[in-house]
Design a protein around this motif. Sequence first.
Motif, PDB file in Angstrom:
ATOM      1  N   VAL A 229    -104.554 -18.757 -13.667  1.00 53.03           N
ATOM      2  CA  VAL A 229    -104.388 -17.936 -12.768  1.00 53.03           C
ATOM      3  C   VAL A 229    -103.965 -16.600 -13.090  1.00 53.03           C
ATOM      4  O   VAL A 229    -104.474 -15.496 -12.919  1.00 53.03           O
ATOM      5  N   LEU A 232    -106.374 -15.035 -15.344  1.00 52.40           N
ATOM      6  CA  LEU A 232    -107.769 -14.514 -14.873  1.00 52.40           C
ATOM      7  C   LEU A 232    -107.318 -13.201 -14.188  1.00 52.40           C
ATOM      8  O   LEU A 232    -108.209 -12.159 -14.003  1.00 52.40           O
ATOM      9  N   GLU A 233    -106.123 -13.260 -13.639  1.00 49.73           N
ATOM     10  CA  GLU A 233    -105.721 -11.925 -12.748  1.00 49.73           C
ATOM     11  C   GLU A 233    -105.790 -10.729 -13.854  1.00 49.73           C
ATOM     12  O   GLU A 233    -106.266  -9.522 -13.426  1.00 49.73           O
ATOM     13  N   ARG A 236    -109.466  -9.613 -14.876  1.00 49.48           N
ATOM     14  CA  ARG A 236    -110.433  -9.817 -13.802  1.00 49.48           C
ATOM     15  C   ARG A 236    -111.889  -9.243 -13.830  1.00 49.48           C
ATOM     16  O   ARG A 236    -112.766 -10.093 -13.734  1.00 49.48           O
ATOM     17  N   VAL A 239    -113.740 -10.788 -16.461  1.00 50.00           N
ATOM     18  CA  VAL A 239    -114.164 -12.347 -16.189  1.00 50.00           C
ATOM     19  C   VAL A 239    -115.568 -12.252 -15.176  1.00 50.00           C
ATOM     20  O   VAL A 239    -116.310 -13.127 -15.267  1.00 50.00           O
TER      21      VAL A 239
END
Lengths: 364, 364
Positions: A229, A232-233, A236, A239
């Motif tokens: 997480v 991905l954050e 962002r 992605v």
Amino acid sequence: MERLAVVGTGLIGGSIALGARARMSGVRVRGYDADPSTGRRALEREALTELAGSPEEAVEDADVVVLATPVDHLPELCARLAPAVGRAAVVTDVGSAKAKVVLEGEGRFGGRFVGGHPMAGSERHGIEAAEGDLFHDAFWILTPTPATLPEAYSTVASFAGRLGAQPVAVEPQRHDELLARISHLPQLAASALVSVAAGEGSREVLLGLAANGFRDVTRIAASNSELWVSILEANRGAVIDCLDQLRDRLAALRSSMAAGRWGEIEAFLADARRARLELFSKPAYAGPPVALSVPVPDRPGVLAEVTTAAGQIGVNIEDLRIIHSTEGGRGRVELIVAGEGPAGELRSALGGLGYRVDDGGVPE
Amino acid sequence: MERLAVVGTGLIGGSIALGARARMSGVRVRGYDADPSTGRRALEREALTELAGSPEEAVEDADVVVLATPVDHLPELCARLAPAVGRAAVVTDVGSAKAKVVLEGEGRFGGRFVGGHPMAGSERHGIEAAEGDLFHDAFWILTPTPATLPEAYSTVASFAGRLGAQPVAVEPQRHDELLARISHLPQLAASALVSVAAGEGSREVLLGLAANGFRDVTRIAASNSELWVSILEANRGAVIDCLDQLRDRLAALRSSMAAGRWGEIEAFLADARRARLELFSKPAYAGPPVALSVPVPDRPGVLAEVTTAAGQIGVNIEDLRIIHSTEGGRGRVELIVAGEGPAGELRSALGGLGYRVDDGGVPE
């Protein structure tokens, strides 16, 4: 390098510490982890020579500081450690997304911060999974910018090399866009595939029939979800772009299948097959050392330009030093690459950027 | 079994032939391949004892016929071979989609046709990649139906077992729906991920930086595209359903990311992680042989019901035979399973289906 600091002693930080202890005799490794038991295990495993009571204590007289916490902690950690890190120390990190971290790191440490991302790891995590040769033969991406000091880059690149990795320079933004494609999107897709396979219901024994293909495709879905997480954050935008590209391709496949246009499906699969086979057929760039000497203007950005040019054509820089002119204004970058082939490719690439490339002397 | 026929001597057919030669002394293996050079190579590699000039010649006096052509050729092949296959011979296939093939096979060979699908293979293909122990420790799905003759099922299951595989019975339709999830969808997704990674342009050297995760996820994208088109075509409906499920999951992930709802992402990844870890943690079902004796009515479908019940709870049937009652009307299925644990699970499952399960005698 005599004094290494490692903040975050999980899989990556712990492996860096173990590798340094194994490969750099006499090095002192002082470490800290926010989880006291992780720090203690790192000491017990002799990854560390000293366990610090705070990140500040870990870094205070270090030559090289490695920040190996989850990527979302890095900006705050840079801010916190800025007053504690020595003025001559080089700082690097191992975060899986680079643009934000590099911005913050340079804001705090200037040209002595060099963003890094070792391309190794596993679906396991934590200090128990750490091993000193985790980086052996792996790529280690460095993300120099126009602000990066050549000496700092050299220090981090040679540190990565001594851990057995091959350093490659890539611009931070380009790193993030690339990683979205080759790592972050595949991670989400693998988890989504497991989710489709497992269905809504409880565990189904028949799934155990899955052959090796499924095991391979979904192996990374067993990775630590909190860490993912934070990655991905931190990446962002790139992605989400990749998710859209994947959606478009799957939608095209679905409509070809629904309409029975099998020729389209075959062409798509054949293209992907070719790309997959080419992807890892990169020639091994080993060979005798060839020295190149590049006269460079004394302006910011030259180092990043030269090293990322090499990275983009897949040429590994085995060694690099900067010769400053005593008269100022111009200096030289001396590069060592392995083999005449790569040397020639790098000559052309640098020529294309407007550099003159001379033959250099290989140090004995 | 003394005379085996293998039609199609590529990776799977060739490996079956090699395995039979290595593990069944004195077996005669007559083979045929539509590509003459593939057939010749199978003979040269001693996978075959005889190379036939036509599929009819290959099967004419065989005890067991294995059809190992691409799945789209199977229906036509069944029709063509029906007059040539002996009346007592058992016929099986190795196609990756089963419902259509089983329908056609039973239409031509009645209860002597047993659909099969060994869960082994690789991204390589062709006779050169064949190996006699390809099926060692792999699952080999069999798809009996109410029409399947017990003797035919036993013959094929024990053949798979002698090649080192573990036979598991699954209904044809359920096989196809399962395979769409654990194989056909992952195949398309892997190719789509390679396509996103490779982008529109030509090969990019930086892709070579991809770490093991990407290699694992995309390994199957290197598979033969023609073979895959025939598989997707044979299982179109189930694959399209799965594509829709994957699309929905990716769309949910995208919208969570776009809105910054990281808790949702973490929950999704954590669920997938748990499912992935559970998936392959199936207990090893080894143990001393336990015999179960199940009185069964003399009606079609009993064998398929018993074997697929075992398959669904992951219990391997080590051996199976049918005892016909001399008085007619009722007989017994004698089963051997390994270990008391699995035996107990199978007792309950069969009990739930209305069968009475007695203890049987383990043959010495």
